[in-house]
Design an enzyme around this catalytic site. Structure first.
Site, PDB file in Angstrom:
ATOM      1  N   THR A  31      -5.565  -7.092  10.634  1.00 22.29           N
ATOM      2  CA  THR A  31      -5.966  -5.749   9.941  1.00 22.29           C
ATOM      3  C   THR A  31      -5.455  -4.719  10.820  1.00 22.29           C
ATOM      4  O   THR A  31      -4.583  -3.665  10.270  1.00 22.29           O
ATOM      5  CB  THR A  31      -7.565  -5.607   9.753  1.00 22.29           C
ATOM      6  N   ASN A  57      -2.140   0.007   6.789  1.00 28.03           N
ATOM      7  CA  ASN A  57      -1.380  -1.261   7.274  1.00 28.03           C
ATOM      8  C   ASN A  57      -0.638  -1.932   6.366  1.00 28.03           C
ATOM      9  O   ASN A  57      -0.577  -3.047   6.089  1.00 28.03           O
ATOM     10  CB  ASN A  57      -2.797  -1.952   8.076  1.00 28.03           C
ATOM     11  N   HIS A  86      -2.166  -5.489   1.185  1.00 27.46           N
ATOM     12  CA  HIS A  86      -3.706  -6.032   1.231  1.00 27.46           C
ATOM     13  C   HIS A  86      -3.470  -7.379   0.939  1.00 27.46           C
ATOM     14  O   HIS A  86      -2.260  -7.917   0.318  1.00 27.46           O
ATOM     15  CB  HIS A  86      -4.156  -5.318  -0.168  1.00 27.46           C
ATOM     16  N   LYS A 125       0.825  -1.261  -0.010  1.00 26.77           N
ATOM     17  CA  LYS A 125       0.046  -0.088  -0.005  1.00 26.77           C
ATOM     18  C   LYS A 125       0.738   1.193   0.016  1.00 26.77           C
ATOM     19  O   LYS A 125       2.094   1.195   0.374  1.00 26.77           O
ATOM     20  CB  LYS A 125      -0.946  -0.195   1.200  1.00 26.77           C
ATOM     21  N   TYR A 163     -12.468  -1.302  -3.843  1.00 25.33           N
ATOM     22  CA  TYR A 163     -12.969  -1.516  -2.610  1.00 25.33           C
ATOM     23  C   TYR A 163     -14.455  -1.359  -2.466  1.00 25.33           C
ATOM     24  O   TYR A 163     -15.107  -1.080  -1.421  1.00 25.33           O
ATOM     25  CB  TYR A 163     -12.399  -0.716  -1.456  1.00 25.33           C
ATOM     26  N   ARG A 205       2.483  -7.043   8.593  1.00 23.64           N
ATOM     27  CA  ARG A 205       1.872  -5.854   9.325  1.00 23.64           C
ATOM     28  C   ARG A 205       2.468  -5.503  10.652  1.00 23.64           C
ATOM     29  O   ARG A 205       2.502  -4.228  11.262  1.00 23.64           O
ATOM     30  CB  ARG A 205       0.146  -6.019   9.522  1.00 23.64           C
ATOM     31  N   ARG A 210      -2.753 -14.577   4.417  1.00 21.47           N
ATOM     32  CA  ARG A 210      -3.371 -13.714   5.290  1.00 21.47           C
ATOM     33  C   ARG A 210      -2.537 -14.138   6.608  1.00 21.47           C
ATOM     34  O   ARG A 210      -2.535 -13.165   7.567  1.00 21.47           O
ATOM     35  CB  ARG A 210      -4.819 -14.274   5.726  1.00 21.47           C
ATOM     36  N   PHE A 264     -15.119   3.607   7.068  1.00 19.85           N
ATOM     37  CA  PHE A 264     -13.832   4.143   6.809  1.00 19.85           C
ATOM     38  C   PHE A 264     -13.696   4.245   5.389  1.00 19.85           C
ATOM     39  O   PHE A 264     -12.453   4.468   4.813  1.00 19.85           O
ATOM     40  CB  PHE A 264     -12.893   2.992   7.413  1.00 19.85           C
ATOM     41  N   GLU A 269      -9.578  -9.374  -8.044  1.00 23.84           N
ATOM     42  CA  GLU A 269      -8.789  -8.694  -7.905  1.00 23.84           C
ATOM     43  C   GLU A 269      -7.316  -8.630  -8.469  1.00 23.84           C
ATOM     44  O   GLU A 269      -6.804  -7.531  -9.217  1.00 23.84           O
ATOM     45  CB  GLU A 269      -8.103  -8.625  -6.705  1.00 23.84           C
TER      46      GLU A 269
HETATM   47  O1  CDP Z   1      -7.496  -5.953   4.691  1.00 23.40           O
HETATM   48  P1  CDP Z   1      -8.156  -6.611   5.454  1.00 23.40           P
HETATM   49  O2  CDP Z   1      -8.788  -7.763   4.670  1.00 23.40           O
HETATM   50  O3  CDP Z   1      -7.268  -7.353   6.908  1.00 23.40           O
HETATM   51  O4  CDP Z   1      -9.371  -5.783   6.233  1.00 23.40           O
HETATM   52  P2  CDP Z   1     -10.594  -5.334   5.674  1.00 23.40           P
HETATM   53  O5  CDP Z   1     -11.545  -5.506   6.685  1.00 23.40           O
HETATM   54  O6  CDP Z   1     -10.963  -6.057   4.388  1.00 23.40           O
HETATM   55  O7  CDP Z   1     -10.673  -3.874   5.376  1.00 23.40           O
HETATM   56  C1  CDP Z   1      -9.794  -3.202   4.081  1.00 23.40           C
HETATM   57  C2  CDP Z   1      -9.190  -2.374   4.430  1.00 23.40           C
HETATM   58  O8  CDP Z   1      -9.769  -1.155   4.981  1.00 23.40           O
HETATM   59  C3  CDP Z   1      -8.027  -2.651   5.597  1.00 23.40           C
HETATM   60  O9  CDP Z   1      -6.911  -3.075   5.337  1.00 23.40           O
HETATM   61  C4  CDP Z   1      -7.671  -1.145   5.957  1.00 23.40           C
HETATM   62  O10 CDP Z   1      -6.796  -0.329   5.104  1.00 23.40           O
HETATM   63  C5  CDP Z   1      -9.126  -0.388   5.933  1.00 23.40           C
HETATM   64  N1  CDP Z   1      -9.662  -0.396   7.437  1.00 23.40           N
HETATM   65  C6  CDP Z   1      -9.827   0.819   7.917  1.00 23.40           C
HETATM   66  O11 CDP Z   1      -9.415   1.840   7.426  1.00 23.40           O
HETATM   67  N2  CDP Z   1     -10.681   0.864   9.309  1.00 23.40           N
HETATM   68  C7  CDP Z   1     -11.262  -0.418   9.490  1.00 23.40           C
HETATM   69  N3  CDP Z   1     -11.878  -0.570  10.743  1.00 23.40           N
HETATM   70  C8  CDP Z   1     -11.287  -1.473   8.822  1.00 23.40           C
HETATM   71  C9  CDP Z   1     -10.490  -1.682   7.753  1.00 23.40           C
HETATM   72 MG    MG Z   2     -10.150  -7.798   3.062  1.00 22.42          MG
END
Ligand code: CDP
Ligand code: MG
Length: 139
Positions: free
Chosen positions: A93, A114, A117, A11, A51, A104, A87, A59, A128
């Site tokens: 996350t 973070n 992705h 990212k 997204y 991370r 993962r 968010f 994707e």
């Molecule tokens: O990336 P990951 O699959 O772990 O998390 P996600 O729930 O799919 O969310 C996508 C992205 O949104 C995250 O990687 C963060 O960059 C962002 N995010 C955030 O800014 N605040 C949150 N509470 C959850 C996600």
């Molecule tokens: Mg995700």
């Protein structure tokens, strides 16, 4: 049966902070083969589309601004059990919850910024990967 491809992005925060090499090294050490790789940048519209699944989340606006603010590294990775193993390699996350030894934990600065992705399913990995790479760019 678990399939063997996932999609990742390094990212904008991690690119800005000079962590491309460190993250690619952890990916290689984790046993992932690079199928596709490029330095690129998402437009705001690209980030919104990528997204879209999060469009109703609070968010979302911040996320798409962040993801389009600078270059990213996009990659398709191959390994047995790729989705789950990647993962595990990237960690939670929120870096505050990420375990030691994860990407991370080492490189993320906040739950939003973070560092990486990782796809959450075989179906999403395919969508994707195709978002970023033509068939002839997948090796
Ligand atoms: O990336 P990951 O699959 O772990 O998390 P996600 O729930 O799919 O969310 C996508 C992205 O949104 C995250 O990687 C963060 O960059 C962002 N995010 C955030 O800014 N605040 C949150 N509470 C959850 C996600
Ligand atoms: Mg995700």
């Amino acid at each position: 049966m678990a399939t063997n491809r996932t999609f990742t992005m390094i990212k904008p925060d991690a690119v800005e902070n000079g962590h491309i090499g460190g993250i690619l090294n952890m990916i290689a050490e984790g046993g992932f083969k690079i199928v596709s790789l490029k330095l690129t940048q998402l437009t705001l519209a690209d980030a919104k589309a990528f997204y879209a699944v999060h469009a109703t989340r609070p968010f979302y606006g911040e996320l798409v601004e962040f993801m389009s603010r600078g270059p990213i590294v996009a990659a398709i990775l191959e390994k047995e059990n790729a989705i789950e193993d990647f993962r595990t390699l990237i960690g939670a996350t929120n870096p505050a919850d990420a375990v030691e030894g994860t990407i991370r934990k080492k490189y993320a600065t906040s739950i939003g910024e973070n560092a990486v992705h990782g796809s959450d399913s075989d179906a999403n990995a395919a969508v994707e990967g195709a978002f970023h790479f033509a068939g002839r760019e997948q090796f």
